[in-house]
Design a protein around this motif. Structure first.
Motif, PDB file in Angstrom:
ATOM      1  N   ALA A 198       0.366   5.159  10.527  1.00  0.00           N
ATOM      2  CA  ALA A 198      -0.445   4.115  10.809  1.00  0.00           C
ATOM      3  C   ALA A 198      -0.434   2.692  10.123  1.00  0.00           C
ATOM      4  N   THR A 199      -0.223   3.088   8.982  1.00  0.00           N
ATOM      5  CA  THR A 199      -0.105   2.017   8.014  1.00  0.00           C
ATOM      6  C   THR A 199       1.383   1.006   8.207  1.00  0.00           C
ATOM      7  N   ILE A 200       2.434   1.935   8.479  1.00  0.00           N
ATOM      8  CA  ILE A 200       3.641   1.533   9.029  1.00  0.00           C
ATOM      9  C   ILE A 200       3.495   0.565  10.171  1.00  0.00           C
ATOM     10  N   ALA A 201       2.920   1.167  11.157  1.00  0.00           N
ATOM     11  CA  ALA A 201       2.764   0.607  12.666  1.00  0.00           C
ATOM     12  C   ALA A 201       1.982  -0.790  12.454  1.00  0.00           C
ATOM     13  N   LYS A 202       0.873  -0.741  11.181  1.00  0.00           N
ATOM     14  CA  LYS A 202       0.291  -1.952  11.220  1.00  0.00           C
ATOM     15  C   LYS A 202       1.255  -3.110  10.509  1.00  0.00           C
ATOM     16  N   GLY A 203       2.206  -2.641   9.795  1.00  0.00           N
ATOM     17  CA  GLY A 203       2.860  -3.621   8.924  1.00  0.00           C
ATOM     18  C   GLY A 203       4.022  -4.280  10.015  1.00  0.00           C
ATOM     19  N   GLN A 204       4.501  -3.194  10.683  1.00  0.00           N
ATOM     20  CA  GLN A 204       5.217  -3.510  11.859  1.00  0.00           C
ATOM     21  C   GLN A 204       4.642  -4.766  12.824  1.00  0.00           C
ATOM     22  N   ALA A 205       3.451  -4.478  12.886  1.00  0.00           N
ATOM     23  CA  ALA A 205       2.699  -5.340  14.139  1.00  0.00           C
ATOM     24  C   ALA A 205       2.426  -6.873  13.281  1.00  0.00           C
ATOM     25  N   ALA A 206       2.409  -6.654  12.040  1.00  0.00           N
ATOM     26  CA  ALA A 206       2.183  -8.083  11.213  1.00  0.00           C
ATOM     27  C   ALA A 206       3.439  -8.703  10.975  1.00  0.00           C
ATOM     28  N   GLY A 207       4.634  -7.990  11.375  1.00  0.00           N
ATOM     29  CA  GLY A 207       5.757  -8.661  10.964  1.00  0.00           C
ATOM     30  C   GLY A 207       6.375  -8.479   9.562  1.00  0.00           C
ATOM     31  N   GLU A 208       5.541  -7.760   8.551  1.00  0.00           N
ATOM     32  CA  GLU A 208       5.857  -7.324   7.361  1.00  0.00           C
ATOM     33  C   GLU A 208       6.945  -6.424   7.219  1.00  0.00           C
ATOM     34  N   ILE A 209       7.101  -5.526   8.072  1.00  0.00           N
ATOM     35  CA  ILE A 209       8.001  -4.352   8.019  1.00  0.00           C
ATOM     36  C   ILE A 209       8.758  -4.521   9.148  1.00  0.00           C
ATOM     37  N   ASP A 261      10.641   4.500  14.965  1.00  0.00           N
ATOM     38  CA  ASP A 261       9.299   5.007  15.240  1.00  0.00           C
ATOM     39  C   ASP A 261       8.365   5.194  14.022  1.00  0.00           C
ATOM     40  N   PRO A 262       7.253   4.602  13.817  1.00  0.00           N
ATOM     41  CA  PRO A 262       6.616   4.969  12.502  1.00  0.00           C
ATOM     42  C   PRO A 262       6.299   6.349  12.366  1.00  0.00           C
ATOM     43  N   GLU A 263       6.297   7.188  13.341  1.00  0.00           N
ATOM     44  CA  GLU A 263       5.905   8.702  12.984  1.00  0.00           C
ATOM     45  C   GLU A 263       7.218   9.236  12.255  1.00  0.00           C
ATOM     46  N   VAL A 264       8.287   8.877  12.621  1.00  0.00           N
ATOM     47  CA  VAL A 264       9.766   9.172  12.074  1.00  0.00           C
ATOM     48  C   VAL A 264       9.868   8.593  10.333  1.00  0.00           C
ATOM     49  N   ILE A 265       9.584   7.466  10.408  1.00  0.00           N
ATOM     50  CA  ILE A 265       9.378   6.808   8.856  1.00  0.00           C
ATOM     51  C   ILE A 265       8.606   7.745   8.114  1.00  0.00           C
ATOM     52  N   ALA A 266       7.505   7.940   8.700  1.00  0.00           N
ATOM     53  CA  ALA A 266       6.248   8.654   7.908  1.00  0.00           C
ATOM     54  C   ALA A 266       6.607   9.917   7.561  1.00  0.00           C
ATOM     55  N   HIS A 267       7.308  10.639   8.471  1.00  0.00           N
ATOM     56  CA  HIS A 267       7.604  11.952   8.112  1.00  0.00           C
ATOM     57  C   HIS A 267       8.745  12.104   7.018  1.00  0.00           C
ATOM     58  N   PHE A 268       9.614  11.019   7.006  1.00  0.00           N
ATOM     59  CA  PHE A 268      10.675  10.813   5.862  1.00  0.00           C
ATOM     60  C   PHE A 268       9.996  10.462   4.553  1.00  0.00           C
ATOM     61  N   LEU A 328      14.021   2.600  -4.583  1.00  0.00           N
ATOM     62  CA  LEU A 328      15.099   2.654  -3.607  1.00  0.00           C
ATOM     63  C   LEU A 328      14.442   3.184  -2.248  1.00  0.00           C
ATOM     64  N   LEU A 329      13.689   4.364  -2.089  1.00  0.00           N
ATOM     65  CA  LEU A 329      13.311   4.611  -0.785  1.00  0.00           C
ATOM     66  C   LEU A 329      12.669   3.090  -0.045  1.00  0.00           C
ATOM     67  N   MET A 330      11.744   2.352  -0.772  1.00  0.00           N
ATOM     68  CA  MET A 330      11.324   1.281  -0.118  1.00  0.00           C
ATOM     69  C   MET A 330      12.296   0.517   0.335  1.00  0.00           C
ATOM     70  N   GLU A 331      13.289   0.331  -0.314  1.00  0.00           N
ATOM     71  CA  GLU A 331      14.488  -0.791   0.067  1.00  0.00           C
ATOM     72  C   GLU A 331      15.300  -0.390   1.344  1.00  0.00           C
ATOM     73  N   MET A 332      15.667   1.064   1.244  1.00  0.00           N
ATOM     74  CA  MET A 332      16.073   1.707   2.308  1.00  0.00           C
ATOM     75  C   MET A 332      15.359   1.689   3.717  1.00  0.00           C
ATOM     76  N   LEU A 333      14.154   1.799   3.499  1.00  0.00           N
ATOM     77  CA  LEU A 333      13.310   1.846   4.652  1.00  0.00           C
ATOM     78  C   LEU A 333      12.724   0.482   5.090  1.00  0.00           C
ATOM     79  N   ALA A 375       0.847  -1.105  -0.075  1.00  0.00           N
ATOM     80  CA  ALA A 375       0.123   0.058  -0.026  1.00  0.00           C
ATOM     81  C   ALA A 375       0.757   1.284   0.124  1.00  0.00           C
ATOM     82  N   ILE A 376       1.916   1.296   0.861  1.00  0.00           N
ATOM     83  CA  ILE A 376       2.998   2.421   0.989  1.00  0.00           C
ATOM     84  C   ILE A 376       3.471   2.586  -0.458  1.00  0.00           C
ATOM     85  N   ARG A 377       3.742   1.454  -1.175  1.00  0.00           N
ATOM     86  CA  ARG A 377       4.285   1.471  -2.637  1.00  0.00           C
ATOM     87  C   ARG A 377       3.460   2.075  -3.586  1.00  0.00           C
TER      88      ARG A 377
END
Length: 202
Positions: free
Chosen positions: A146-157, A162-169, A196-201, A92-94
């Motif tokens: 919120a999407t990043i936190a969901k991915g982290q909770a599911a083990g996908e990310i 901090d999801p807020e820091v990633i989201a700000h980037f 590239l951003l997806m690979e980095m994060l 979804a982020i991509r």
């Protein structure tokens, strides 16, 4: 949908769609900016008489603020829809980054983002407009977080930052794409940047 009743010189009531009038004004402000959009430009584009304009809105800045609110609300709603477009938070982020690449290339890219253009023209001098732009970026950041936190909770990310820091980037990168689009950056270039951003994060 809101409507305003005004009177023509002969005394007959005239009804117009307030929201539609504001959206027409938005197109004029988007192309010309706040300062270069004249009252005659607005009256012609909104299809209103001077009396109807002042009765409904009061002044030019009030119309501009309404138009900017419409634009930011639409933008946040569109990003929210894209972030809900796939069961995978990572996908979804991509998808959202691909959408930004689409908006930032071709004719849409050259036209630019109304919010970014407004920030460049009106800030930091106007606190009312600053608040709208600040709220736009905060809302976008919250959606991505919120999407990043969901991915982290599911083990996908795997990134445990901090999801807020990633989201700000991500939001910062996305808005940078909108600026680069003004000078004709290509969609394929932006898609490579997104990958590239997806690979980095993640």
């Amino acid at each position: 949908m809101m409507t305003i009743n005004t009177k023509l010189p002969v005394g007959r009531p005239r009804e117009f769609d307030l929201d539609e009038a504001v959206r027409r004004a938005m197109q004029i402000f988007w192309d010309r900016g706040f300062h270069d959009a004249s009252l005659p430009d607005l009256l012609a584009g909104m299809q209103l008489s001077k009396g109807s304009f002042y009765k409904a809105f009061g002044d030019k800045k009030s119309v501009f603020l309404r138009a900017l609110e419409f634009y930011t609300d639409d933008g946040v709603r569109n990003v929210q829809e894209v972030l809900r477009s796939a069961p995978s938070p990572k996908a979804a982020i991509r998808n959202a980054l691909v959408r930004y690449a689409d908006l930032s290339s071709g004719k849409k890219g050259v036209r630019g983002c109304f919010g970014v253009l407004t920030a460049a023209e009106m800030l930091p001098g106007d606190p009312d407009i600053a608040e709208v732009i600040k709220r736009l970026f905060s809302r976008l950041q919250a959606l991505f977080a919120a999407t990043i936190a969901k991915g982290q909770a599911a083990g996908e990310i795997a990134n445990r930052s901090d999801p807020e820091v990633i989201a700000h980037f991500i939001v910062s990168h996305a808005q940078g794409m909108r600026v680069l689009g003004k000078v004709g950056s290509r969609r394929d270039e932006m898609l490579k940047d997104a990958d590239l951003l997806m690979e980095m994060l993640f």
